[in-house]
Scaffold this active site. Structure first.
Site, PDB file in Angstrom:
ATOM      1  N   ARG A   8       0.839  -1.218   0.000  1.00  0.00           N
ATOM      2  CA  ARG A   8       0.000   0.000   0.000  1.00  0.00           C
ATOM      3  C   ARG A   8       0.871   1.265   0.000  1.00  0.00           C
ATOM      4  O   ARG A   8       0.595   2.241   0.694  1.00  0.00           O
ATOM      5  CB  ARG A   8      -0.933   0.044   1.219  1.00  0.00           C
ATOM      6  CG  ARG A   8      -1.895  -1.123   1.312  1.00  0.00           C
ATOM      7  CD  ARG A   8      -2.959  -1.075   0.228  1.00  0.00           C
ATOM      8  NE  ARG A   8      -3.931  -2.126   0.424  1.00  0.00           N
ATOM      9  CZ  ARG A   8      -3.794  -3.370  -0.037  1.00  0.00           C
ATOM     10  NH1 ARG A   8      -2.720  -3.704  -0.741  1.00  0.00           N
ATOM     11  NH2 ARG A   8      -4.741  -4.268   0.170  1.00  0.00           N
TER      12      ARG A   8
ATOM     13  N   SER B 289     -10.710  -0.650   3.616  1.00  0.00           N
ATOM     14  CA  SER B 289      -9.888  -0.897   4.814  1.00  0.00           C
ATOM     15  C   SER B 289      -9.310   0.429   5.296  1.00  0.00           C
ATOM     16  O   SER B 289      -8.669   1.135   4.522  1.00  0.00           O
ATOM     17  CB  SER B 289      -8.721  -1.825   4.486  1.00  0.00           C
ATOM     18  OG  SER B 289      -9.222  -3.008   3.936  1.00  0.00           O
TER      19      SER B 289
ATOM     20  N   GLU C 271      -4.753   3.920   6.043  1.00  0.00           N
ATOM     21  CA  GLU C 271      -4.537   3.773   4.601  1.00  0.00           C
ATOM     22  C   GLU C 271      -4.976   5.033   3.835  1.00  0.00           C
ATOM     23  O   GLU C 271      -4.230   5.509   2.984  1.00  0.00           O
ATOM     24  CB  GLU C 271      -5.374   2.573   4.122  1.00  0.00           C
ATOM     25  CG  GLU C 271      -4.595   1.590   3.271  1.00  0.00           C
ATOM     26  CD  GLU C 271      -5.501   0.495   2.719  1.00  0.00           C
ATOM     27  OE1 GLU C 271      -5.414  -0.624   3.213  1.00  0.00           O
ATOM     28  OE2 GLU C 271      -6.273   0.773   1.788  1.00  0.00           O
TER      29      GLU C 271
HETATM   30  C1  FAD Z   1     -15.346  -0.215  -0.569  1.00  0.00           C
HETATM   31  C2  FAD Z   1     -13.872   0.010  -0.819  1.00  0.00           C
HETATM   32  C3  FAD Z   1     -13.039  -1.071  -1.005  1.00  0.00           C
HETATM   33  C4  FAD Z   1     -11.669  -0.889  -1.242  1.00  0.00           C
HETATM   34  N1  FAD Z   1     -10.880  -1.983  -1.439  1.00  0.00           N
HETATM   35  C5  FAD Z   1      -9.569  -1.835  -1.679  1.00  0.00           C
HETATM   36  C6  FAD Z   1      -8.735  -2.976  -1.904  1.00  0.00           C
HETATM   37  O1  FAD Z   1      -9.188  -4.121  -1.909  1.00  0.00           O
HETATM   38  N2  FAD Z   1      -7.397  -2.776  -2.117  1.00  0.00           N
HETATM   39  C7  FAD Z   1      -6.872  -1.521  -2.138  1.00  0.00           C
HETATM   40  O2  FAD Z   1      -5.655  -1.421  -2.340  1.00  0.00           O
HETATM   41  N3  FAD Z   1      -7.625  -0.422  -1.949  1.00  0.00           N
HETATM   42  C8  FAD Z   1      -8.959  -0.544  -1.724  1.00  0.00           C
HETATM   43  N4  FAD Z   1      -9.750   0.569  -1.517  1.00  0.00           N
HETATM   44  C9  FAD Z   1      -9.130   1.907  -1.533  1.00  0.00           C
HETATM   45  C10 FAD Z   1      -9.258   2.631  -2.898  1.00  0.00           C
HETATM   46  O3  FAD Z   1     -10.225   2.046  -3.689  1.00  0.00           O
HETATM   47  C11 FAD Z   1      -7.933   2.644  -3.660  1.00  0.00           C
HETATM   48  O4  FAD Z   1      -6.916   3.214  -2.885  1.00  0.00           O
HETATM   49  C12 FAD Z   1      -8.047   3.416  -4.986  1.00  0.00           C
HETATM   50  O5  FAD Z   1      -6.887   3.222  -5.764  1.00  0.00           O
HETATM   51  C13 FAD Z   1      -8.241   4.918  -4.785  1.00  0.00           C
HETATM   52  O6  FAD Z   1      -8.525   5.473  -6.053  1.00  0.00           O
HETATM   53  P1  FAD Z   1      -9.207   6.879  -6.217  1.00  0.00           P
HETATM   54  O7  FAD Z   1      -9.205   7.208  -7.675  1.00  0.00           O
HETATM   55  O8  FAD Z   1     -10.538   6.882  -5.568  1.00  0.00           O
HETATM   56  O9  FAD Z   1      -8.180   7.820  -5.447  1.00  0.00           O
HETATM   57  P2  FAD Z   1      -8.511   9.092  -4.534  1.00  0.00           P
HETATM   58  O10 FAD Z   1      -9.193   8.653  -3.296  1.00  0.00           O
HETATM   59  O11 FAD Z   1      -9.167  10.147  -5.347  1.00  0.00           O
HETATM   60  O12 FAD Z   1      -7.027   9.572  -4.173  1.00  0.00           O
HETATM   61  C14 FAD Z   1      -6.208   8.796  -3.336  1.00  0.00           C
HETATM   62  C15 FAD Z   1      -4.793   9.401  -3.356  1.00  0.00           C
HETATM   63  O13 FAD Z   1      -4.237   9.246  -4.661  1.00  0.00           O
HETATM   64  C16 FAD Z   1      -3.905  10.514  -5.216  1.00  0.00           C
HETATM   65  N5  FAD Z   1      -4.246  10.459  -6.657  1.00  0.00           N
HETATM   66  C17 FAD Z   1      -5.421  10.095  -7.204  1.00  0.00           C
HETATM   67  N6  FAD Z   1      -5.336  10.125  -8.545  1.00  0.00           N
HETATM   68  C18 FAD Z   1      -4.064  10.507  -8.847  1.00  0.00           C
HETATM   69  C19 FAD Z   1      -3.360  10.738 -10.061  1.00  0.00           C
HETATM   70  N7  FAD Z   1      -3.930  10.573 -11.263  1.00  0.00           N
HETATM   71  N8  FAD Z   1      -2.068  11.155  -9.979  1.00  0.00           N
HETATM   72  C20 FAD Z   1      -1.454  11.330  -8.768  1.00  0.00           C
HETATM   73  N9  FAD Z   1      -2.075  11.133  -7.598  1.00  0.00           N
HETATM   74  C21 FAD Z   1      -3.361  10.727  -7.633  1.00  0.00           C
HETATM   75  C22 FAD Z   1      -4.749  11.533  -4.463  1.00  0.00           C
HETATM   76  O14 FAD Z   1      -4.141  12.798  -4.473  1.00  0.00           O
HETATM   77  C23 FAD Z   1      -4.781  10.912  -3.079  1.00  0.00           C
HETATM   78  O15 FAD Z   1      -3.592  11.225  -2.401  1.00  0.00           O
HETATM   79  C24 FAD Z   1     -11.129   0.421  -1.285  1.00  0.00           C
HETATM   80  C25 FAD Z   1     -11.982   1.527  -1.112  1.00  0.00           C
HETATM   81  C26 FAD Z   1     -13.346   1.330  -0.877  1.00  0.00           C
HETATM   82  C27 FAD Z   1     -14.249   2.518  -0.723  1.00  0.00           C
END
Ligand code: FAD
Length: 346
Positions: free
Chosen positions: A164, A246, A342
């Site tokens: 992570r 998580s 996380e």
């Molecule tokens: C129900 C649920 C289940 C989940 N299960 C998992 C799982 O099984 N495994 C897991 O690893 N994660 C899981 N997650 C966490 C999440 O889905 C991941 O971390 C996902 O990659 C976040 O993507 P996002 O586009 O929503 O990022 P955001 O929440 O919008 O951003 C997260 C971070 O990434 C940065 N960011 C986003 N896009 C970019 C970009 N293009 N360039 C640079 N920085 C960027 C943001 O600035 C921020 O710091 C889960 C979340 C939920 C709600």
């Protein structure tokens, strides 16, 4: 360039927290970013990159300029005898991308089905589930430096992936330091899907599904369906109950520390790692401290999985952070282990 002042963010974060962006720019291509950087006011202003908002906790209105990543597009870059190289724009929803690769006959990402968020964020915390992490299928990415506007490419080693973790989660303390958090925006990501395809069935939940279904040689589509079914049964749907998946990382301890804890807590859930360390289930630690199903203010701990913090309705980011801190304190007091969150607190 589409600019929205006072943009509501409730539908842009999976916790469903009410907050506004002072200004939000929809980034649909590299040119939008160039326009932002060329703007005399927006160019030097602090910025926050937003994907699907599924790994953030908003603790108030967002003052930095929000760059909402919406770069589209999926294409096969190369279809060779040993692997297929597929590229997707940062704004493509992750699950849609996984589905597209399977629909087009390029398996390899099925264990990562139904993870919320965008392709662009997938390398940020090296998303992982059911025995596969993004780093296992990663080829390279293109990113833009938010200070200089320069576009550069990083391979897996340069991303410094960990559990992570990646270079995108670390802020450089001074010029030249390791870390690209707040400094770079990921534009597109390429994945290497190896041939021949091999199923990844190491996880107990998947083995159970296999036994239940009587399928001895599952296809990638079987694994995709099983992963979707397991996740839907275990995790709350953010459209119904706000959450960020998580909330804490699973902590890693030395074998000596683990033996010491087992002497006191014989039932502790632990997994020996290839490097000799031992991973503990954070959800088990939280449950053991009696947090499952508890509510503090408008935030709570999910009834079915203690690792997931939820918005019970109208929660503020402050309430979520307060609950997270209370959980950290009780886990530390009982087990001597510091849980690390996380999601990114904004
Ligand atoms: C129900 C649920 C289940 C989940 N299960 C998992 C799982 O099984 N495994 C897991 O690893 N994660 C899981 N997650 C966490 C999440 O889905 C991941 O971390 C996902 O990659 C976040 O993507 P996002 O586009 O929503 O990022 P955001 O929440 O919008 O951003 C997260 C971070 O990434 C940065 N960011 C986003 N896009 C970019 C970009 N293009 N360039 C640079 N920085 C960027 C943001 O600035 C921020 O710091 C889960 C979340 C939920 C709600």
């Amino acid at each position: 360039m589409i600019v929205e002042p006072n943009a509501p963010l409730q539908s842009h974060n999976s916790f469903g927290i009410v907050a506004k962006a002072r200004e939000l720019v929809r980034v649909r291509g590299e040119q939008d970013l160039r326009d932002v950087l060329a703007d005399p006011e927006r160019g030097p202003a602090p910025k926050f990159v937003l994907g699907g908002g599924s790994n953030i906790v908003l603790t108030g209105d967002v003052r930095p300029l929000v760059l909402k990543m919406e770069i589209p597009g999926i294409r096969v870059v190369e279809d060779g005898p040993r692997a297929t190289l597929v590229e997707a724009g940062a704004g493509v929803p992750w699950h849609d991308f996984v589905t597209w690769t399977l629909d087009h006959g390029h398996p390899g990402l099925e264990n990562l089905a139904l993870i919320p968020g965008s392709v662009g964020a997938s390398p940020v915390q090296n998303v992982g589930a059911y025995g596969v992490e993004v780093q296992d299928r990663f080829e390279s990415l293109d990113a833009m430096d938010l200070v200089t506007g320069r576009v550069f490419t990083l391979d897996a080693a340069q991303c410094a992936f960990g559990y992570r973790d990646s270079v995108f989660k670390h802020a450089p303390a001074q010029e030249g330091d390791f870390g690209l958090a707040g400094r770079a925006v990921i534009l597109r990501v390429r994945f290497r899907l190896p041939k021949p395809w091999k199923p990844e069935l190491g996880y107990l939940d998947l083995q159970r599904k296999m036994a239940e279904s009587g399928v001895a040689q599952p296809t990638a589509r079987d694994i995709y369906d099983w992963v979707c079914a397991i996740r839907s049964a275990k995790l709350p749907d953010p459209k119904v109950i706000g959450n960020a998946g998580s909330f804490f990382k699973n902590p890693t301890v030395s074998p000596e520390q683990c033996a010491d804890i087992i002497a006191r807590e014989p039932n502790i859930v632990h997994y020996p790692m290839p490097d000799g360390s031992v991973k503990l289930a954070a959800g088990w630690l939280i449950d053991a401290c009696g947090w499952k199903g508890k509510t503090v203010g408008h935030a709570g701990v999910y009834e079915k999985q203690a690792l997931v913090l939820v918005n019970r309705g109208g929660a503020t980011g402050g309430e979520v952070v307060t609950l997270a801190k209370a959980i950290q304190t009780s886990v530390y007091e009982r087990f001597g282990i510091r849980l690390e969150p996380e999601p990114v607190v904004v």
